[in-house]
Write an enzyme that holds these catalytic residues in place. Structure first.
Site, short mmCIF file in Angstrom:
data_model
loop_
_atom_site.label_atom_id
_atom_site.label_comp_id
_atom_site.label_asym_id
_atom_site.label_seq_id
_atom_site.Cartn_x
_atom_site.Cartn_y
_atom_site.Cartn_z
N ASN A 183 0.86 -1.19 0.00
CA ASN A 183 0.00 0.00 0.00
C ASN A 183 0.90 1.23 0.00
O ASN A 183 1.45 1.62 1.03
CB ASN A 183 -0.90 -0.01 1.24
CG ASN A 183 -1.92 -1.13 1.21
OD1 ASN A 183 -2.92 -1.05 0.51
ND2 ASN A 183 -1.65 -2.19 1.96
N GLU A 184 1.06 1.82 -1.16
CA GLU A 184 1.99 2.93 -1.34
C GLU A 184 1.37 4.24 -0.86
O GLU A 184 0.16 4.31 -0.58
CB GLU A 184 2.37 3.04 -2.83
CG GLU A 184 3.09 1.83 -3.39
CD GLU A 184 4.55 1.73 -2.95
OE1 GLU A 184 4.93 2.35 -1.94
OE2 GLU A 184 5.32 1.01 -3.63
N PRO A 185 2.19 5.30 -0.73
CA PRO A 185 1.65 6.61 -0.36
C PRO A 185 0.46 6.99 -1.24
O PRO A 185 0.49 6.80 -2.46
CB PRO A 185 2.84 7.55 -0.60
CG PRO A 185 4.04 6.69 -0.33
CD PRO A 185 3.66 5.33 -0.85
#
Length: 660
Positions: A183-185
């Protein structure tokens, strides 16, 4: 041994209320800035064993209750020791996994299940293949399905989690971007299992696994933030100084989509399991005096005074009693006297770290020098994990040692072959083919082998291990570059050693475990040379752990030999590489590098042509290694200058490892 050294360079300081671990009120005071429960361990091994023990306990309780234990498992370097410990518990303590159901956290997309870089393959080989978990109890994220079916698959994955009663314990690592799972920025706190686009930093760090940025995946399938938060317990593991900055933001900062790990602040049973190096930036570790009364020893005072200088932007000798009192350091004045007295002591300590004679200055008073004056000409071994770490990290000091007449040996611990591009192999093949054409009776045999290699490279897949012939050529390329660098530094040919430690020679980024053979090779060289000085890479943030393994091999070799009479005259100095520099309060020897010497160092680095202009292992920093080194060396000199020292062009810094 690495853990023992980490404790030296990461002093947390002792609170006078040392009973805070058992007193809820005191613990709340000490950890008041932390919004997620955080447990600091002395080592990754110690922390991993604690997590494995907790998992084993849940499995046993569920078994007694006649239920299933449901685990969410991430992969990567952070949880690898947890899985090793669980395998040990299975083999030695009969821990059964027959009642365990597993959901994997993430997988690259698209990728085949058997690809070298596949997270599914990774956890199978490290964990599932060594325990008695039923195959039907393992739920992989399928990254081979067509994209139009991903939504349906992810929805089904979520339903499976719900049908088994939810996840009992979720195991995670944390990325430099603050991602959990993948879950990236920008990820929403309400996100579920889905396909995601990977952040450029994540792709850059993965590029070495895929033998180049061009092959690095752009997408992945991951459990969502909400999926993770729905687990009954969450344990996040983080090791090493490379994770310190993002952990501080995650633990002490605000909840934000820019740092997905910060959503864990909402979870009622989440714990971060970290070692001392990873916890270094937390307030209770970095500046404990701002929280409560501490026991002021000399090391903590030095750390605090140098921190104070940077905070109030003053050199050491200009700090006042008011500066101390306004920043939680008034107890120092009460215990040690005025600011003036403390300032003088710290100023002298810092000044005494500076020396232009890294091998010791002959016929000089060495009372306050970091190195001994005798013997005037020392035998020196510079251990370099890869064939360029020596010149990148301590090239100026290496040149100085040779110039000052010491017997310098350079030992390259691994071949570094996987960091050579296929294009370089083809370039050297062209040269060899053109040169040998018509000159030897074996030209036909050489051409046949070259054709075999060219055919392999033309059809090589991103997840394919190189042929032995290709690996040999790549290794020879780096050998030639290392020899050129040593030749430029006037190191004698017979003093250049290529150890080729066996743990590295797997052909892929994932290495074999270090064994007795690795330690013996290192120990044999030390015994042969009987050095007065050993220089080794103490940079533990190498993304794939080679530096850590190489350092551990040296520490174990030194431990084996420490009772030898000649070892009593051997000092071990640690430098840092391309990722981090020593914090200034830890530096015990700082070697000034002049502008001319800095240019010589750059030229030595340039001998490693295969690592210039887009090296494969740059990590998340796009600067070339020589640029990083110069910026770091100049930054250290500037910091010394701001603290009141002379204005030097650059510094290379070292910390002593005391093994006796």
């Amino acid at each position: 041994m690495i853990e023992k050294f980490n404790q030296k360079i990461s002093p947390a300081g002792k609170f006078k209320n040392e009973g805070y671990h058992d007193d809820p009120y005191l613990r709340a005071l000490i950890t008041k800035h932390e919004k997620i429960s955080t447990k600091i361990y002395g080592s990754s091994t110690e922390g991993s064993k604690a997590v494995a023990s907790e998992i084993a306990s849940i499995i046993k309780i569920k078994e007694l209750e006649g239920g299933k234990c449901v685990l969410g498992l991430a992969v990567g370097s952070a949880p690898s020791e947890v899985y090793s410990e669980l395998v040990r518990l299975h083999r030695e303590d009969d821990l059964s996994f027959k009642n365990v159901i597993v959901f994997n956290v993430m997988e690259y997309y698209p990728i085949t299940p058997e690809a070298l870089q596949s997270f599914n393959r990774n956890i199978r080989e490290k964990f599932f293949n060594h325990i008695d978990i039923p195959e039907e109890n393992i739920n992989y994220l399928d990254s081979s399905i067509p994209q139009e079916k991903i939504y349906e698959f992810c929805h089904s994955f979520e339903e499976k989690i719900q049908r088994v009663g939810g996840i009992d314990m979720q195991i995670l690592g944390i990325g430099r971007t603050g991602h959990i799972g993948l879950n990236e920025p920008g990820s929403s706190g309400n996100s579920l299992t889905r396909i995601v686009s990977l952040d450029n930093i994540t792709r850059t760090e993965a590029a070495s696994d895929f033998f180049g940025m061009d092959n690095a995946p752009r997408k992945a399938i991951t459990m969502g933030v909400k999926t993770i938060l729905n687990a009954k317990r969450v344990r996040v593991l983080a090791w090493g100084e490379g994770k310190a900055a993002i952990l501080k933001k995650t633990i002490e900062g605000n909840i934000t989509e820019e740092i997905p790990a910060s959503f864990l602040q909402k979870h009622e049973n989440c714990k971060l399991i970290v070692d001392e190096a990873a916890a270094a930036d937390l307030i209770r570790v970095q500046t404990p005096w701002l929280i409560d009364s501490v026991e002021w020893d000399d090391r903590l005072i030095k750390k605090a005074v140098l921190w104070l200088c940077q905070k109030v932007k003053k050199p050491i000798l200009k700090l006042t009693d008011r500066d101390y009192n306004d920043n939680g350091m008034g107890d120092i004045l009460a215990e040690r006297g005025s600011a003036y007295q403390t300032n003088i002591r710290i100023f002298n300590e810092l000044q005494h770290t500076i020396t232009g004679w890294p091998g010791g200055k002959p016929n000089a008073d060495d009372t306050n020098r970091p190195e001994r004056k005798a013997p005037a000409k020392k035998r020196v071994i510079i251990f370099s994990p890869h064939p360029d770490d020596d010149v990148i990290s301590m090239g100026g000091t290496m040149l100085r040692l040779v110039d000052q007449g010491h017997e310098v040996h350079v030992a390259y611990q691994v071949s570094g072959s996987i960091a050579v591009s296929d294009d370089d192999v083809l370039r050297y093949l062209d040269f060899i083919g053109d040169y040998t054409d018509g000159l030897t009776e074996d030209a036909k045999k050489i051409q046949d082998e070259h054709n075999k290699i060219r055919k392999f490279l033309a059809n090589k897949k991103a997840d394919q291990i190189d042929l032995p012939e290709v690996r040999r050529i790549k290794g020879l390329i780096r050998v030639g570059e290392a020899k050129a660098g040593c030749r430029y530094a006037n190191v004698k040919d017979e003093n250049v050693h290529f150890l080729n430690l066996p743990f590295y020679e797997s052909g892929s980024v994932e290495k074999h475990p270090m064994g007795k053979a690795d330690v013996k090779i290192v120990a044999d060289l030390i015994k042969e040379v009987q050095p007065h000085q050993i220089f080794a890479a103490g940079d533990l943030s190498d993304p794939h752990g080679t530096h850590r393994v190489c350092l551990d091999a040296i520490f174990q070799a030194v431990d084996l030999l420490k009772k030898e009479e000649w070892m009593k005259d051997c000092w071990v100095w640690l430098y840092r590489g391309a990722w981090h520099e020593w914090e200034i309060h830890n530096i015990e020897m700082a070697v000034p590098i002049s502008p001319d010497e800095l240019m010589r160092k750059r030229n030595a680095i340039f001998k490693h042509q295969s690592q210039k202009d887009g090296a494969m292992f740059l990590g998340g920093d796009n600067r070339e290694f020589w640029q990083r080194a110069e910026d770091r060396n100049r930054g250290t000199a500037n910091l010394y200058n701001e603290l009141g020292m002379a204005d030097y062009e650059a510094f290379e810094a070292f910390v002593r490892y005391e093994f006796l």
